[in-house]
Design a protein around this motif. Structure first.
Motif, PDB file in Angstrom:
ATOM      1  N   GLU A  37       0.831  -1.202   0.000  1.00  0.00           N
ATOM      2  CA  GLU A  37       0.000   0.000   0.000  1.00  0.00           C
ATOM      3  C   GLU A  37       0.867   1.255   0.000  1.00  0.00           C
ATOM      4  OE1 GLU A  37      -3.579   2.031   2.690  1.00  0.00           O
ATOM      5  OE2 GLU A  37      -2.633   0.166   3.328  1.00  0.00           O
ATOM      6  N   ASP A  38       1.918   1.263   0.806  1.00  0.00           N
ATOM      7  CA  ASP A  38       2.865   2.371   0.873  1.00  0.00           C
ATOM      8  C   ASP A  38       4.253   1.765   1.016  1.00  0.00           C
ATOM      9  OD1 ASP A  38       4.568   4.452   1.627  1.00  0.00           O
ATOM     10  OD2 ASP A  38       3.013   5.522   2.733  1.00  0.00           O
ATOM     11  N   HIS A  59      -2.021   1.027  -4.311  1.00  0.00           N
ATOM     12  CA  HIS A  59      -2.855   1.731  -3.340  1.00  0.00           C
ATOM     13  C   HIS A  59      -4.146   2.205  -3.998  1.00  0.00           C
ATOM     14  CE1 HIS A  59      -1.179   5.205  -5.356  1.00  0.00           C
ATOM     15  NE2 HIS A  59       0.040   4.838  -4.997  1.00  0.00           N
ATOM     16  N   GLU A  63      -4.561   1.452  -7.998  1.00  0.00           N
ATOM     17  CA  GLU A  63      -4.805   0.012  -8.006  1.00  0.00           C
ATOM     18  C   GLU A  63      -5.489  -0.477  -9.281  1.00  0.00           C
ATOM     19  OE1 GLU A  63      -7.112  -3.475  -5.476  1.00  0.00           O
ATOM     20  OE2 GLU A  63      -7.178  -1.406  -4.758  1.00  0.00           O
ATOM     21  N   SER A  84      -0.782  -4.595   3.063  1.00  0.00           N
ATOM     22  CA  SER A  84      -1.241  -3.229   3.334  1.00  0.00           C
ATOM     23  C   SER A  84      -0.326  -2.624   4.391  1.00  0.00           C
ATOM     24  CB  SER A  84      -2.695  -3.231   3.800  1.00  0.00           C
ATOM     25  OG  SER A  84      -2.834  -3.976   4.990  1.00  0.00           O
ATOM     26  N   ASP A  85      -0.614  -1.397   4.793  1.00  0.00           N
ATOM     27  CA  ASP A  85       0.236  -0.757   5.797  1.00  0.00           C
ATOM     28  C   ASP A  85       0.227  -1.526   7.112  1.00  0.00           C
ATOM     29  OD1 ASP A  85       0.898   1.187   4.000  1.00  0.00           O
ATOM     30  OD2 ASP A  85      -0.406   2.727   4.844  1.00  0.00           O
ATOM     31  N   ASP A  93      -8.842  -1.650   3.333  1.00  0.00           N
ATOM     32  CA  ASP A  93      -7.542  -1.366   2.725  1.00  0.00           C
ATOM     33  C   ASP A  93      -7.603  -1.738   1.249  1.00  0.00           C
ATOM     34  OD1 ASP A  93      -5.986  -0.288   4.777  1.00  0.00           O
ATOM     35  OD2 ASP A  93      -5.496  -2.262   5.596  1.00  0.00           O
TER      36      ASP A  93
END
Length: 287
Positions: A37-38, A59, A63, A84-85, A93
């Motif tokens: 995600e990041d 993200h 996406e 994900s984070d 998410d």
């Protein structure tokens, strides 16, 4: 014939890094690519465990476009881990579009189970957990949030939401208005982290507790709400009580009418309040 790779949906810690599983670590080391995600956030986790696998960002904002390229790599035989984070991907998410496109393309999708904030909160909240509903994040704007809470007021299952810390007080204030002062609500905050808090109380009391302590207005929050009571035929309100409440509702706001009717009849205020909420909701549907 080329055999497609596997898309692994990997849960990562929501706080305490020791919650990651040996299987998750092995997969993150062995796959060809990690879709994160990041990537900057996930780099800290990967560096902590000495994982040097290449990463790419996947993200909310990219996406849909990125998923097609990732699926092409999967079909070419590469394996990818989606993270994900924090917690389990797709649970409020990103990841839904990638997983759906991968499945539609015939790619094997393999969940790697692990931490999930809503399940962790539910397991420790002391509210009924045999049936529950997860509502994700409520609308950020006040009207949308109030409308959604009003729609949830009569949900009989335990229900859960995620909330941003800067909106926590506003959300609890709207819960007080929609659910009445006595509905049990649990705040589960910073789960598995140093300042973990799990506090349950009637919503009016919980609101004042959070308002009085700014530290409780920080960090990741899960709110769990006790389901509305489901009256059966033996527990129905008497015609006399209902008549009193209906007369008062014609002249007074809902909360005042329920409180006064409780004083006049001896019935519990929360039961009267919930009955009036149902009546108003049905009137709205009829309109």
């Amino acid at each position: 014939m080329t055999v497609s790779g596997t898309l692994y949906v990997v849960a990562t810690p929501i706080g305490n890094l020791q919650d990651i599983s040996p299987r998750a670590l092995a997969i993150l080391r062995d796959v060809d690519l990690i879709a994160a995600e990041d990537t900057r956030h996930s780099a800290r986790l990967l560096q902590h465990f000495g994982i040097s696998t290449a990463t790419t960002a996947c993200h909310d904002h990219n996406e849909r476009d990125k998923s097609q390229r990732l699926v092409e790599r999967l079909l070419a035989g590469e394996s990818i881990a989606l993270i994900s984070d924090a917690g389990t991907p797709l649970i409020s998410d990103p990841g839904f579009h990638l997983v759906r496109q991968a499945r539609e393309a015939g790619v094997q999708v393999c969940p790697v189970a692990g931490p999930c904030a809503l399940i962790a909160a539910l397991s420790a909240a002391g509210l009924p957990s045999d049936r529950f509903a997860f509502e994700g994040f409520l609308p950020a704007k006040s009207k949308g949030r109030r409308d959604r809470l009003q729609a949830l007021a009569n949900e009989s299952r335990t229900w859960l939401i995620y909330e941003a810390p800067h909106r926590l007080l506003e959300c609890l204030e709207d819960m007080l208005s929609a659910l009445g002062p006595e509905r049990q609500v649990v705040l589960a905050r910073e789960l598995s982290k140093t300042f973990e808090t799990i506090k349950g109380a009637p919503v009016a009391e919980l609101l004042e507790w959070v308002r009085a302590d700014s530290d409780q207005q920080r960090g990741e929050c899960v709110l769990l709400v006790e389901g509305a009571p489901v009256p059966d035929s033996e527990d129905a309100l008497s015609p006399e009580v209902l008549r009193t409440l209906e007369i008062l509702l014609e002249e007074l706001p809902l909360k005042q009418a329920a409180a006064l009717a409780a004083k006049l009849t001896g019935e519990k205020k929360n039961r009267l309040y919930q009955w009036a909420l149902v009546k108003n909701a049905k009137s709205g549907e009829a309109d």
